[in-house]
Scaffold this active site. Structure first.
Site, mmCIF file in Angstrom:
data_model
loop_
_atom_site.group_PDB
_atom_site.id
_atom_site.type_symbol
_atom_site.label_atom_id
_atom_site.label_comp_id
_atom_site.label_asym_id
_atom_site.label_seq_id
_atom_site.Cartn_x
_atom_site.Cartn_y
_atom_site.Cartn_z
ATOM 1 N N LEU A 1 0.796 -1.231 0.000
ATOM 2 C CA LEU A 1 0.000 0.000 0.000
ATOM 3 C C LEU A 1 0.828 1.282 0.000
ATOM 4 C CD1 LEU A 1 -2.827 -1.099 2.466
ATOM 5 C CD2 LEU A 1 -2.696 -1.457 -0.007
ATOM 6 N N CYS A 2 2.156 1.193 -0.016
ATOM 7 C CA CYS A 2 2.985 2.391 -0.155
ATOM 8 C C CYS A 2 2.920 2.874 -1.599
ATOM 9 C CB CYS A 2 4.443 2.100 0.204
ATOM 10 S SG CYS A 2 4.777 2.120 1.958
ATOM 11 N N HIS A 3 2.873 4.180 -1.767
ATOM 12 C CA HIS A 3 2.872 4.767 -3.103
ATOM 13 C C HIS A 3 4.273 4.735 -3.704
ATOM 14 C CE1 HIS A 3 -0.708 6.552 -1.254
ATOM 15 N NE2 HIS A 3 -1.184 6.607 -2.482
ATOM 16 N N MET B 1 8.474 5.932 5.290
ATOM 17 C CA MET B 1 8.760 4.521 5.016
ATOM 18 C C MET B 1 10.030 4.356 4.196
ATOM 19 S SD MET B 1 6.636 3.069 6.867
ATOM 20 C CE MET B 1 7.308 1.463 6.471
ATOM 21 N N GLU B 2 10.289 5.296 3.308
ATOM 22 C CA GLU B 2 11.504 5.228 2.505
ATOM 23 C C GLU B 2 12.748 5.419 3.372
ATOM 24 O OE1 GLU B 2 8.174 5.428 -0.142
ATOM 25 O OE2 GLU B 2 8.643 6.590 1.645
ATOM 26 N N ASP C 1 25.139 -8.635 6.740
ATOM 27 C CA ASP C 1 25.448 -9.631 5.712
ATOM 28 C C ASP C 1 26.931 -9.668 5.379
ATOM 29 O OD1 ASP C 1 24.784 -11.590 3.636
ATOM 30 O OD2 ASP C 1 25.255 -9.968 2.245
#
Length: 156
Positions: free
Chosen positions: A75-77, A111-112, A126
């Site tokens: 649902l993120c644009h 969110m980004e 990693d």
């Protein structure tokens, strides 16, 4: 509590329509920490890790991840980011990552920024896991956001 914006009247998830919102300059900053043994930290500082330059690779990974956030988080644009930056700070027991995302648009970039910080931390893990498997990633959080209808916000 306010009405949930990603849930419709029937309880179904949907993407929020932002077409009526004004374009504003929006910026968000996020951080996180990876804790590790002194030997691992010194190897990263000396750029002597067998897999290569840990911080350069983690920076690129964070930037790439920010650009892919809408593919990872439902649902993120999809956003046309104008700037993503990933910076590192050496701590006594690890590395702090701070990520910044910016654009001029109709929706925020929290969110980004969080995705960039998280992915940069995962990349450090990693590339260093051959030396230490029990490193701990912690304290991922939003530091600040600016722009948009809700205005500016800064974490305490």
């Amino acid at each position: 509590m306010s009405k949930l914006t990603h849930i419709d009247g029937d309880g179904a998830a949907h993407m929020v329509d932002v077409s009526a919102k004004d374009d504003t300059i929006r910026e968000a900053r996020a951080e996180g920490v990876i804790h590790m043994a002194a030997e691992v930290l010194e190897t990263i500082k000396a750029n002597a890790m067998k897999k290569g330059d840990v911080l350069a690779t983690a920076r690129i990974a964070g930037i790439m991840a920010a650009k892919k956030t809408s593919e990872l988080i439902p649902l993120c644009h999809p956003l046309a980011l104008s700037k993503v930056a990933v910076e590192f700070e050496f701590l006594d027991d690890g590395i702090r990552v701070e990520a910044m995302a910016r654009l001029t648009g109709k929706t925020g970039v929290e969110m980004e920024a969080l995705t960039a910080a998280s992915t940069a931390l995962l990349t450090v893990y990693d590339m260093s896991k051959a030396m230490q498997k029990d490193m701990v990633i912690s304290d991922i959080r939003l530091l600040s956001k600016s722009g948009g209808k809700s205005g500016d916000w800064t974490a305490e």
